[in-house]
Design an enzyme around this catalytic site. Structure first.
Site, PDB file in Angstrom:
ATOM      1  N   TYR A  99       0.633  -1.153  -0.116  1.00  0.00           N
ATOM      2  CA  TYR A  99       0.067   0.004   0.204  1.00  0.00           C
ATOM      3  C   TYR A  99       0.852   1.062  -0.118  1.00  0.00           C
ATOM      4  O   TYR A  99       0.499   2.127  -0.902  1.00  0.00           O
ATOM      5  CB  TYR A  99      -1.164   0.054   1.116  1.00  0.00           C
ATOM      6  N   SER A 127      -3.027  13.837   7.436  1.00  0.00           N
ATOM      7  CA  SER A 127      -4.106  13.736   6.329  1.00  0.00           C
ATOM      8  C   SER A 127      -5.275  13.545   7.043  1.00  0.00           C
ATOM      9  O   SER A 127      -5.709  13.033   8.327  1.00  0.00           O
ATOM     10  CB  SER A 127      -3.774  12.411   5.807  1.00  0.00           C
ATOM     11  N   GLN A 150      -4.225  18.294   6.214  1.00  0.00           N
ATOM     12  CA  GLN A 150      -4.835  18.430   4.896  1.00  0.00           C
ATOM     13  C   GLN A 150      -6.171  17.939   4.796  1.00  0.00           C
ATOM     14  O   GLN A 150      -6.631  16.940   5.409  1.00  0.00           O
ATOM     15  CB  GLN A 150      -3.965  17.205   4.129  1.00  0.00           C
ATOM     16  N   ARG A 166      -5.093   0.957  -7.877  1.00  0.00           N
ATOM     17  CA  ARG A 166      -3.963   0.246  -7.422  1.00  0.00           C
ATOM     18  C   ARG A 166      -3.922  -1.235  -7.347  1.00  0.00           C
ATOM     19  O   ARG A 166      -4.561  -1.694  -6.506  1.00  0.00           O
ATOM     20  CB  ARG A 166      -3.463   0.737  -5.990  1.00  0.00           C
ATOM     21  N   LYS A 217      -3.097  21.250  -2.863  1.00  0.00           N
ATOM     22  CA  LYS A 217      -2.073  20.311  -3.258  1.00  0.00           C
ATOM     23  C   LYS A 217      -2.559  19.388  -4.177  1.00  0.00           C
ATOM     24  O   LYS A 217      -3.828  18.736  -4.337  1.00  0.00           O
ATOM     25  CB  LYS A 217      -1.998  19.460  -2.094  1.00  0.00           C
ATOM     26  N   HIS A 247       0.386  13.225  -6.085  1.00  0.00           N
ATOM     27  CA  HIS A 247       0.342  12.267  -5.274  1.00  0.00           C
ATOM     28  C   HIS A 247       1.159  10.991  -5.299  1.00  0.00           C
ATOM     29  O   HIS A 247       0.847   9.695  -5.091  1.00  0.00           O
ATOM     30  CB  HIS A 247      -0.993  11.709  -5.391  1.00  0.00           C
ATOM     31  N   ARG A 304       0.324   8.026  -7.568  1.00  0.00           N
ATOM     32  CA  ARG A 304      -0.671   7.029  -7.229  1.00  0.00           C
ATOM     33  C   ARG A 304      -2.020   7.322  -7.724  1.00  0.00           C
ATOM     34  O   ARG A 304      -3.156   6.498  -7.563  1.00  0.00           O
ATOM     35  CB  ARG A 304      -0.843   7.176  -5.564  1.00  0.00           C
TER      36      ARG A 304
HETATM   37  C1  LIG Z   1       0.513   5.462   1.186  1.00  0.00           C
HETATM   38  C2  LIG Z   1       0.148   6.843   0.730  1.00  0.00           C
HETATM   39  C3  LIG Z   1      -0.885   7.408   1.114  1.00  0.00           C
HETATM   40  C4  LIG Z   1      -1.182   8.842   0.993  1.00  0.00           C
HETATM   41  N1  LIG Z   1      -2.270   9.449   1.345  1.00  0.00           N
HETATM   42  C5  LIG Z   1      -2.295  10.771   1.061  1.00  0.00           C
HETATM   43  C6  LIG Z   1      -3.551  11.551   1.954  1.00  0.00           C
HETATM   44  O1  LIG Z   1      -4.214  11.068   2.601  1.00  0.00           O
HETATM   45  N2  LIG Z   1      -3.598  12.895   1.529  1.00  0.00           N
HETATM   46  C7  LIG Z   1      -2.733  13.560   0.697  1.00  0.00           C
HETATM   47  O2  LIG Z   1      -3.121  14.721   0.548  1.00  0.00           O
HETATM   48  N3  LIG Z   1      -1.860  12.590  -0.104  1.00  0.00           N
HETATM   49  C8  LIG Z   1      -1.587  11.528   0.421  1.00  0.00           C
HETATM   50  N4  LIG Z   1      -0.613  10.785  -0.270  1.00  0.00           N
HETATM   51  C9  LIG Z   1       0.235  11.562  -1.160  1.00  0.00           C
HETATM   52  C10 LIG Z   1       1.409  12.197  -0.463  1.00  0.00           C
HETATM   53  O3  LIG Z   1       0.875  13.313   0.369  1.00  0.00           O
HETATM   54  C11 LIG Z   1       2.431  12.857  -1.288  1.00  0.00           C
HETATM   55  O4  LIG Z   1       1.845  13.572  -2.305  1.00  0.00           O
HETATM   56  C12 LIG Z   1       3.443  11.788  -1.834  1.00  0.00           C
HETATM   57  O5  LIG Z   1       3.576  10.675  -1.044  1.00  0.00           O
HETATM   58  C13 LIG Z   1       4.546  12.388  -2.528  1.00  0.00           C
HETATM   59  O6  LIG Z   1       5.373  11.119  -3.205  1.00  0.00           O
HETATM   60  P1  LIG Z   1       6.508  10.488  -2.371  1.00  0.00           P
HETATM   61  O7  LIG Z   1       5.929   9.450  -1.900  1.00  0.00           O
HETATM   62  O8  LIG Z   1       7.376  10.035  -3.700  1.00  0.00           O
HETATM   63  O9  LIG Z   1       7.391  11.456  -1.777  1.00  0.00           O
HETATM   64  C14 LIG Z   1      -0.140   9.465   0.078  1.00  0.00           C
HETATM   65  C15 LIG Z   1       0.917   8.932  -0.379  1.00  0.00           C
HETATM   66  C16 LIG Z   1       1.067   7.677   0.126  1.00  0.00           C
HETATM   67  C17 LIG Z   1       2.350   7.162  -0.594  1.00  0.00           C
END
Ligand SMILES: Cc1cc2nc3c(=O)[nH]c(=O)nc-3n(C[C@H](O)[C@H](O)[C@H](O)COP(=O)(O)O)c2cc1C
Length: 381
Positions: free
Chosen positions: A30, A112, A133, A170, A257, A281, A284
């Site tokens: 995940y 988050s 967030q 995913r 964001k 993100h 993702r």
């Molecule tokens: C497991 C996971 C869960 C995430 N959940 C959120 C979330 O709840 N809210 C949000 O704004 N971004 C979420 N993100 C995105 C992160 O805030 C961020 O944009 C991203 O991880 C940046 O990329 P990096 O992991 O390559 O540093 C999530 C990312 C991951 C890996």
């Protein structure tokens, strides 16, 4: 060079490898995965690494500082902890571990909406410095309540997410039947039993849950039910009409964001945002999308004097942070890197990862003969 961190794990990749050994596969996948075929997640890091910097060895250089000002406050480093949902599933207590470390190092920690800790707790651990967030709530009473809670907790910055009009596709999470609390299939039980430290810590800290949303949601939802609940309660599809009441109610700094285009940046300025985080993100959501370093350059050049431009997605090291700032970002965020750190080293993981990135970044500045991070663009080739 004196290292202020555990030299057994001198890179994010070392932490990732260690994390992989310590947490059940469904939780690691995940965290680690992108969407669809993982094209966007791979592109993020590889295209950042195409950016090259030029040293000026004969500069009359004194010393460098990585302290930076953002949204009217000074931080000790130009990077912060991005919001991550379901944190406690990947490592028990990780939101608390990371919030405490961020406070100690004077960098931003963003909680988050779907983390496993609350706004109130994050605020307590950071003495009112945690950012929050927000997923956009459809129901105006929930929206008002969450924003009031963030204001009462003295969050300085509210971060509104715009890149989740859909639930990311995913495949690993589908296969793993990801749920919170974890579904007790035979496969998942075997995975948990093979990770005793994770299992022990999970028992110690209790089952992870969406603590922020407890007042609004039914218990024990699986992934499908959670998707439905999130769809009904929150709308990731933003537009000016949905943003206006949030801007009206929130008196602090407001950041958008998930921006990856000039058009959305322009709109963010018009709607009264104080900053944007250029982000996809972490690869993702849209596998066919651009890496973030690509739109960042033009967005920062065109709009950097009207709105604070930050960036995340794909950064894994001090040199990556330097490349991003040299390309126009005023500030950066990392998501997975800090979660790998917490999963790999538990209580010490946040402190270690921040210290390591600081050392890596300062080494880049010293090597370039660049005295402050805002001068990094002068070294861009
Ligand atoms: C497991 C996971 C869960 C995430 N959940 C959120 C979330 O709840 N809210 C949000 O704004 N971004 C979420 N993100 C995105 C992160 O805030 C961020 O944009 C991203 O991880 C940046 O990329 P990096 O992991 O390559 O540093 C999530 C990312 C991951 C890996």
């Amino acid at each position: 060079m004196a290292l202020s961190f555990n030299y057994k794990y001198p890179s994010v990749e070392d932490l990732r490898e260690k994390a992989k050994k310590r947490i059940p596969r469904f939780a690691f996948e995940y965290l680690d995965g992108g969407c669809n075929e993982d094209v966007n997640i791979i592109r993020n890091t590889s295209e950042i690494r195409d950016v090259q910097l030029e040293p000026r060895y004969l500069n009359n250089y004194k010393d460098s500082t990585i302290k930076t000002t953002l949204l009217g406050r000074e931080y000790d480093a130009p990077f912060g902890i991005a919001p991550v949902g379901l944190q406690g599933l990947m490592w028990p207590n990780s939101p608390e571990i990371l919030a405490k470390a961020a406070f100690k190092h004077n960098i931003p920690f963003i909680l988050s909406t779907v983390s496993t800790s609350t706004i109130e707790r994050a605020s307590e651990l950071t003495q009112g410095n945690a950012w929050f967030q927000l997923y956009n709530p459809v129901d105006s009473s929930i929206r008002k309540d969450i924003i009031n809670r963030a204001a009462a907790a003295e969050c300085p910055v509210l971060v509104l997410l715009c890149d989740v009009p859909t639930f990311g596709y995913r495949p690993r999470d589908f296969r793993n039947g990801l749920a919170l609390p974890p579904k007790m299939s035979l496969e998942n039980i075997l995975q948990i039993l093979s990770k005793p430290k994770w299992a022990f810590e999970s028992l110690k800290h209790g089952q992870p849950n969406f603590e922020n949303l407890k007042p609004y949601m039914p218990d024990g939802l699986n992934l499908t039910q959670l998707g439905k609940f999130m769809d009904q309660t929150f709308s990731g599809r933003l537009n000016p009409e949905r943003i206006a009441p949030i801007r009206d109610q929130w008196k602090g700094k407001l950041v958008l964001k998930g921006v990856s285009s000039e058009a959305d940046t322009q709109e963010a300025i018009r709607l009264g945002f104080d900053g944007v985080i250029v982000s996809n993100h972490g690869g993702r959501q849209l596998d066919a999308g651009e890496s973030t370093i690509k739109p960042l350059t033009n967005i920062a050049a065109k709009y950097g004097d009207q709105i604070e431009v930050m960036m995340d997605s794909g950064l894994r090291s001090g040199p990556d942070i330097a490349r991003s700032i040299a390309s126009g970002a005023k500030f950066t965020f990392l998501g997975r890197s800090f979660m790998y750190g917490a999963a790999a080293l538990g209580e010490k993981g946040g402190d270690h990862t921040i210290s390591m990135l600081k050392v890596q970044l300062k080494q880049v500045l010293d090597q370039l003969c660049c005295e402050k991070v805002s001068d990094l663009p002068k070294h861009l080739i």
